[in-house]
Design an enzyme around this catalytic site. Structure first.
Site, short mmCIF file in Angstrom:
data_model
loop_
_atom_site.label_atom_id
_atom_site.label_comp_id
_atom_site.label_asym_id
_atom_site.label_seq_id
_atom_site.Cartn_x
_atom_site.Cartn_y
_atom_site.Cartn_z
N CYS A 89 70.27 53.90 44.98
CA CYS A 89 70.09 52.70 44.17
C CYS A 89 71.45 52.08 43.84
CB CYS A 89 69.35 53.06 42.87
SG CYS A 89 69.11 51.66 41.76
N GLN A 274 49.54 60.36 34.87
CA GLN A 274 50.76 60.91 35.47
C GLN A 274 51.36 59.87 36.40
OE1 GLN A 274 52.17 63.48 34.50
NE2 GLN A 274 50.68 64.95 33.74
N PHE A 303 44.22 68.56 25.48
CA PHE A 303 45.07 67.41 25.80
C PHE A 303 44.55 66.80 27.11
CE2 PHE A 303 47.69 70.49 23.49
CZ PHE A 303 48.16 69.72 22.43
N ASN A 308 41.72 64.06 33.54
CA ASN A 308 42.48 64.23 34.78
C ASN A 308 42.19 65.56 35.46
OD1 ASN A 308 44.71 63.35 36.59
ND2 ASN A 308 45.79 65.09 35.71
N ASP A 324 41.04 65.84 22.95
CA ASP A 324 42.27 65.05 22.87
C ASP A 324 42.21 64.18 21.63
OD1 ASP A 324 44.36 62.95 23.54
OD2 ASP A 324 44.50 64.20 25.32
N ASP A 350 42.65 66.41 16.84
CA ASP A 350 44.09 66.52 16.69
C ASP A 350 44.49 67.96 16.99
OD1 ASP A 350 46.73 66.63 15.97
OD2 ASP A 350 46.45 65.94 13.92
N CYS A 396 55.57 69.56 30.61
CA CYS A 396 56.63 68.60 30.94
C CYS A 396 57.86 68.85 30.06
CB CYS A 396 56.14 67.16 30.79
SG CYS A 396 55.61 66.74 29.11
#
EC number: 2.1.1.190
Length: 438
Positions: A89, A274, A303, A308, A324, A350, A396
């Site tokens: 880049c 994602q 979550f 997904n 979630d 929660d 993550c």
């Protein structure tokens, strides 16, 4: 009677800033830090050097001095690493989006794999080497969040709130780069030179791109409608949300992304998905392989977002319950499960509140995909529930993963397998999937 507290008007003298050496330092780079900077030592003090690679001998200048470490700017490379490559880049040196474009891609993978392996081993002898989940190192992002201020649309600069103007980005899917090029002038006219905010581009599998604006201040409905007319198809203006007053919303067209060969999920721009759909699909496939779902089983997905992982699991015939905090995504997940006749049910909860966490009766297997903060409270409850014997933890955040794995290991769980999923090539971010058994 109200109590009055004496006010101390004494103001301590301001601490003088640490003196920053002005001379160039000769440094030998030993390793890479978790944020991708080179690590060296000078006068028994750690020095972090941005842009430097292990094995290199460099000249650097201290930019910030701290009690336990210093930060330095790379000035000259005397001995170059064989892993150094030319960044892909043109604005890499200014943009804060990537940290590792100067490092050969295979070396990037090795660096991230080593970080995950060290985290899992916990200082013990390695039992196995985690697998690597990888795909294309360019054109992989189907979502991008750009900032707008002072007449400039782009990404935040390195270590700054300034904006680096972006014409095209080699990490974005072609559809987003095309939409960015065609809508740039219209967006600039809409914002002008005084307004500021963020512009989110989201692409789907058919090449459509939804544009969502998060604007500081009030939203001008008429100007938003005019902007919507100026956006060239297949891109479209999805919505404009302001920090004050009502928002503007278009026709509400949804997008979709591929989860498995036979399953797509619908989402709205602004929903969490994602960013790397190719890596996401491989990670889902690995999760299903580890959990080995059997008919009539009940698996919990924490979550869960839009479903997904759980909707893909439900395809195999197992019962799934998802949890979630995002009410909108929970509603969408339930709708899609119903439309696709999949045995999945979703609940709003929660998951950082111990009183809001539910572990379904009869559940033995769990998948969780928490944000960077991790899932400490949930892991404490899973550890205490003896019925749970299989967990797939998608992470993550390496630091929070290490903390949460320690909680689970104390309760008798052992890491059975793991994979480093390179969700964000050319950045220091490490996404991982860990399979635990008890």
């Amino acid at each position: 009677m109200a109590k009055h507290r004496a006010i101390n008007t004494f103001k301590p003298a301001k601490k003088a800033p640490a003196k920053v050496p002005s001379q160039l330092l000769d440094l030998q780079i030993e390793s890479l830090a978790d944020d991708g900077r080179g690590v060296a030592r000078y006068n028994n003090k750690v020095v972090f050097v941005g842009g430097a690679l292990p094995g290199e001998h460099v000249k650097a200048k201290i930019s910030r001095s701290h009690k336990r470490f210093d930060e330095a700017e790379l000035v000259e490379i005397n001995t170059q690493s064989p892993d150094r490559v030319t960044p892909i880049c043109a604005i890499y040196d200014q943009c804060g989006g990537c940290q590792l474009q100067h490092l050969d891609y295979q070396a990037q993978l090795n660096y991230k794999l080593a970080r995950l392996s060290k985290l899992i081993d916990g200082g013990e002898s390695p039992v196995f080497s985690p697998a690597i989940i990888q795909a294309s190192a360019t054109r992989y992002r189907h979502r991008a969040r750009l900032a707008y201020a002072n007449g400039e649309l782009g990404f935040k600069a390195k270590s700054s709130h300034s904006i680096v103007g972006v014409e095209q980005c080699p990490l974005l899917e072609d559809a987003i780069n095309t939409a960015l090029a065609k809508s740039r002038d219209s967006l600039a006219r809409y914002f002008g030179h005084k307004a500021s905010g963020e512009v989110v581009f989201s692409a789907d599998r058919d090449g459509r791109v939804g544009i969502r604006i998060q604007k500081d201040g009030f939203v001008d409905v008429k100007r938003s409608e005019q902007l919507a007319q100026n956006i060239a198809a297949p891109a479209f203006l999805h919505s404009v949300v302001g920090t004050k007053g009502p928002s503007w919303r278009g026709a509400g067209a949804s997008l979709s992304y591929q989860v498995t060969d036979s399953l797509t999920l619908r989402y709205q721009p602004g929903d969490f998905t994602q960013v790397n759909t190719a890596i996401n699909r491989q990670t889902i496939a690995q999760c299903i392989a580890w959990l080995a779902p059997e008919a009539d089983e009940l698996i919990a997905d924490y979550f869960c977002g839009l479903g997904n992982f759980s909707l893909a699991l439900a395809q195999s015939g197992v019962q799934v319950m998802g949890f979630d905090a995002g009410a909108g995504m929970i509603e969408c997940a339930n709708q899609q499960a119903l439309e696709k006749s999949l045995p999945a049910t979703y609940f709003c909860a929660d998951l950082f509140d111990p009183d809001a966490i539910t572990i379904p009766v009869g559940c033995r297997k769990v998948v969780l995909d928490p944000p960077r903060a991790g899932a400490k409270t949930l892991c404490e409850q899973l550890a205490a529930c003896q019925a749970i014997n299989c967990i797939v933890y998608i992470s993550c955040g390496p630091a929070s993963l290490a903390r949460d794995l320690a909680i689970l290991k104390q309760a008798g769980f052992k890491v059975d397998d793991a994979a480093m999923a390179d969700m964000f090539p050319h950045t220091h971010h490490v996404e991982s999937a860990v399979f635990l058994r008890r």
